[in-house]
Each structure stands twice: as C-alpha cells, then as structure tokens.
Design a protein around this motif. Structure first.
Motif, PDB file in Angstrom:
ATOM      1  N   ILE A  18       1.107  -1.059   0.135  1.00  0.00           N
ATOM      2  CA  ILE A  18       0.061   0.223   0.081  1.00  0.00           C
ATOM      3  C   ILE A  18       1.346   1.106  -0.032  1.00  0.00           C
ATOM      4  O   ILE A  18       1.723   1.095   0.525  1.00  0.00           O
ATOM      5  CB  ILE A  18      -1.004   0.165   0.624  1.00  0.00           C
ATOM      6  CG1 ILE A  18      -0.616  -0.140   2.498  1.00  0.00           C
ATOM      7  CG2 ILE A  18      -2.127  -1.093   0.864  1.00  0.00           C
ATOM      8  CD1 ILE A  18      -1.600  -0.136   3.981  1.00  0.00           C
ATOM      9  N   ILE A  19       0.392   2.399  -0.893  1.00  0.00           N
ATOM     10  CA  ILE A  19       1.211   3.200  -0.854  1.00  0.00           C
ATOM     11  C   ILE A  19       0.590   4.750   0.043  1.00  0.00           C
ATOM     12  O   ILE A  19      -1.149   4.505  -0.196  1.00  0.00           O
ATOM     13  CB  ILE A  19       1.828   3.383  -2.500  1.00  0.00           C
ATOM     14  CG1 ILE A  19      -0.311   3.851  -3.020  1.00  0.00           C
ATOM     15  CG2 ILE A  19       2.076   2.843  -2.710  1.00  0.00           C
ATOM     16  CD1 ILE A  19       0.440   4.452  -4.811  1.00  0.00           C
ATOM     17  N   VAL A  20       0.789   5.969  -0.387  1.00  0.00           N
ATOM     18  CA  VAL A  20       0.517   7.046   0.133  1.00  0.00           C
ATOM     19  C   VAL A  20       0.915   8.225  -1.297  1.00  0.00           C
ATOM     20  O   VAL A  20       1.917   7.885  -1.334  1.00  0.00           O
ATOM     21  CB  VAL A  20       0.713   8.285   1.682  1.00  0.00           C
ATOM     22  CG1 VAL A  20       0.085   9.408   1.164  1.00  0.00           C
ATOM     23  CG2 VAL A  20       0.241   7.378   2.006  1.00  0.00           C
ATOM     24  N   LEU A  29      -4.825   6.736   0.247  1.00  0.00           N
ATOM     25  CA  LEU A  29      -3.888   5.803   0.378  1.00  0.00           C
ATOM     26  C   LEU A  29      -4.914   4.796  -0.232  1.00  0.00           C
ATOM     27  O   LEU A  29      -5.640   4.581  -0.528  1.00  0.00           O
ATOM     28  CB  LEU A  29      -4.692   5.683   1.977  1.00  0.00           C
ATOM     29  CG  LEU A  29      -4.471   3.905   2.600  1.00  0.00           C
ATOM     30  CD1 LEU A  29      -2.861   4.018   3.057  1.00  0.00           C
ATOM     31  CD2 LEU A  29      -5.137   3.929   3.538  1.00  0.00           C
ATOM     32  N   CYS A  31      -3.950   0.751  -3.055  1.00  0.00           N
ATOM     33  CA  CYS A  31      -3.568  -0.453  -3.244  1.00  0.00           C
ATOM     34  C   CYS A  31      -3.988  -0.942  -4.823  1.00  0.00           C
ATOM     35  O   CYS A  31      -4.691  -0.311  -5.282  1.00  0.00           O
ATOM     36  CB  CYS A  31      -3.765  -0.898  -2.277  1.00  0.00           C
ATOM     37  SG  CYS A  31      -5.583  -1.279  -2.152  1.00  0.00           S
ATOM     38  N   LYS A  41      -5.712  -4.672   4.289  1.00  0.00           N
ATOM     39  CA  LYS A  41      -4.566  -3.851   4.501  1.00  0.00           C
ATOM     40  C   LYS A  41      -4.613  -2.737   5.014  1.00  0.00           C
ATOM     41  O   LYS A  41      -4.517  -2.228   5.959  1.00  0.00           O
ATOM     42  CB  LYS A  41      -3.252  -4.095   4.380  1.00  0.00           C
ATOM     43  CG  LYS A  41      -2.393  -6.149   4.264  1.00  0.00           C
ATOM     44  CD  LYS A  41      -0.947  -5.650   3.210  1.00  0.00           C
ATOM     45  CE  LYS A  41      -0.678  -6.239   2.196  1.00  0.00           C
ATOM     46  NZ  LYS A  41       0.656  -6.560   1.322  1.00  0.00           N
ATOM     47  N   ILE A  42      -5.909  -1.636   3.936  1.00  0.00           N
ATOM     48  CA  ILE A  42      -6.294  -0.304   3.863  1.00  0.00           C
ATOM     49  C   ILE A  42      -6.961  -0.517   5.028  1.00  0.00           C
ATOM     50  O   ILE A  42      -7.007   0.447   5.388  1.00  0.00           O
ATOM     51  CB  ILE A  42      -5.890  -0.009   2.303  1.00  0.00           C
ATOM     52  CG1 ILE A  42      -5.250  -0.002   1.849  1.00  0.00           C
ATOM     53  CG2 ILE A  42      -7.297   0.742   2.234  1.00  0.00           C
ATOM     54  CD1 ILE A  42      -5.799   0.861   0.168  1.00  0.00           C
ATOM     55  N   LEU A  45      -5.699  -0.345   7.961  1.00  0.00           N
ATOM     56  CA  LEU A  45      -4.552   0.421   8.662  1.00  0.00           C
ATOM     57  C   LEU A  45      -5.510   1.900   9.320  1.00  0.00           C
ATOM     58  O   LEU A  45      -5.346   2.482  10.021  1.00  0.00           O
ATOM     59  CB  LEU A  45      -3.216   0.920   7.134  1.00  0.00           C
ATOM     60  CG  LEU A  45      -3.273   2.152   7.484  1.00  0.00           C
ATOM     61  CD1 LEU A  45      -1.821   2.041   8.832  1.00  0.00           C
ATOM     62  CD2 LEU A  45      -1.924   2.063   6.407  1.00  0.00           C
ATOM     63  N   PRO A 133      -6.252   8.896   3.199  1.00  0.00           N
ATOM     64  CA  PRO A 133      -5.383   8.102   4.123  1.00  0.00           C
ATOM     65  C   PRO A 133      -5.136   8.542   5.501  1.00  0.00           C
ATOM     66  O   PRO A 133      -4.517   9.623   6.748  1.00  0.00           O
ATOM     67  CB  PRO A 133      -3.534   9.031   3.756  1.00  0.00           C
ATOM     68  CG  PRO A 133      -3.914  10.248   3.024  1.00  0.00           C
ATOM     69  CD  PRO A 133      -5.340  10.071   3.289  1.00  0.00           C
ATOM     70  N   VAL A 155       2.077   2.291   6.125  1.00  0.00           N
ATOM     71  CA  VAL A 155       2.014   1.703   4.888  1.00  0.00           C
ATOM     72  C   VAL A 155       3.579   1.248   3.945  1.00  0.00           C
ATOM     73  O   VAL A 155       4.803   1.658   4.653  1.00  0.00           O
ATOM     74  CB  VAL A 155       1.605   3.293   4.112  1.00  0.00           C
ATOM     75  CG1 VAL A 155       0.459   3.771   3.879  1.00  0.00           C
ATOM     76  CG2 VAL A 155       2.826   4.356   3.552  1.00  0.00           C
ATOM     77  N   ASP A 156       3.640   0.938   3.212  1.00  0.00           N
ATOM     78  CA  ASP A 156       4.781   0.645   2.341  1.00  0.00           C
ATOM     79  C   ASP A 156       5.732   1.351   1.874  1.00  0.00           C
ATOM     80  O   ASP A 156       6.640   1.608   1.829  1.00  0.00           O
ATOM     81  CB  ASP A 156       4.851  -0.432   1.128  1.00  0.00           C
ATOM     82  CG  ASP A 156       3.763  -2.431   2.106  1.00  0.00           C
ATOM     83  OD1 ASP A 156       4.414  -2.649   2.819  1.00  0.00           O
ATOM     84  OD2 ASP A 156       2.825  -2.203   1.833  1.00  0.00           O
TER      85      ASP A 156
END
Length: 188
Positions: A18-20, A29, A31, A41-42, A45, A133, A155-156
């Motif tokens: 996952i990214i921002v 936020l 994926c 995962k989102i 989180l 996010p 996040v990743d």
C-alpha cells in the motif's frame, strides 16, 4: 523525479503493498483494486469496517466496462463535462477484489486529472484504490502535513511528490448513477 516515483510506487503495488500518494483531491491511500489481501490491509490500517466500500481510480472512461457490467450513456457525459473531480457510484461491479465492492454490488470510480495518478494507473494497467489516508472517523487530510504518523508508518511507500504543498484541495462530488441513467447527488 516523476518517472522515478512512478517506478517505486509500481513496485509496491505489484507486490501487493500500500502507498500514500498525491491525487487531484485529497492525498490517497492506495493499493491494487483487484487484490483482496491488499484491500484488507487498507481496511486494517484505517481501522475501518469493510462493509463501507472504497473509491478506486482508473485512467480513462474506456476502462469502465472492465469493472462495471452496464454503464448508462449519461455517465460519459458527466465525466466529459464535469469541471471538478467526480466520483460515480455504479451498479454491477465486476473484476475487482470482493472486499472492494459494496454489499449492494455497487462500486465508486473516479478518473483523476492528475499527472502522477494517470501515469501510474496507465503503467500499472489495473485500477488503484484511493481512500483518504486517515484513521476512520478522523478528519480527511487535504495536504501532506495533515497525514498522521500512524498512517505514514503503516504503509509500504510514501510517494515523494507534492509533499511541500500546503494547497488544500477539494474532495470530489459523489453521484450514484442508476442503470436507467437516473442519478442522485451523494455529496456535492
């Protein structure tokens, strides 16, 4: 810089991470919208119940038919003539992570007018989830400085573009569109 950030974000998305990232509205936020584990995962989180569906992004209206079974003609007019960001909720979602689709089978889609988003989605060749996010129930962060450390650390990858901007962007208008072309504003 743009190309490097797209490449880094692509690696993470392809690996189910996952990214921002910056969008034409609030920060996102995101994926892979077809990966059930990434979507889960989102939800985890954000501490959000998965019965509340998420918005996802595509790069062109030509891809709508890949994710929605029936697109009313008026959808194309709404997309073409809208001045501000527009999210449309369609019935009959398909080819997406099951936990991304609302209980009634509907799904929310936005086509961003934003260089980074457009290029990322084109290169990824799949839709990308874009939700605010923040922890569920907390205010939506409209610039990077408003994103909590809990989200940034969870996040990743955090895209290194537009982070200095203090411009507060607006959220999108949300319309629910019925199969016969009737529509209702959910959020103006």
């Amino acid at each position: 810089m743009l190309k490097e950030e797209i490449n880094k974000a692509l690696e993470v998305l392809k690996a189910g991470g996952i990214i921002v990232f910056p969008t034409d509205t609030a920060w996102g936020l995101g994926c892979d919208a077809t990966n059930e584990e990434a979507v889960a995962k989102i939800f985890a989180l954000k501490k959000r119940v998965d019965s509340k569906s998420l918005i996802f992004l595509i790069d062109t209206e030509n891809k709508l038919q890949s994710y929605v079974s029936e697109i009313p003609d008026v959808a194309y007019d709404l997309i073409e003539y809208t001045e501000k960001p527009l999210t449309i909720i369609y019935d009959g979602a398909k080819n997406l992570a099951k936990n991304l689709i609302n209980e009634d089978g509907s799904v929310a889609i936005r086509i961003p007018k934003h260089d980074f988003c457009e290029q990322l989605i084109q290169r990824f060749r799949k839709p990308i989830v874009s939700t605010s996010p923040n922890i569920s129930g907390e205010p939506t962060p409209f610039n990077f400085f408003q994103i909590s450390d809990e989200i940034l650390n969870g996040v990743d990858y955090v895209v290194d573009l537009e982070q200095e901007s203090t411009e507060e962007k607006q959220s999108s208008t949300i319309i629910k569109l019925g199969a016969a072309g009737q529509f209702a504003f959910i959020k103006k």
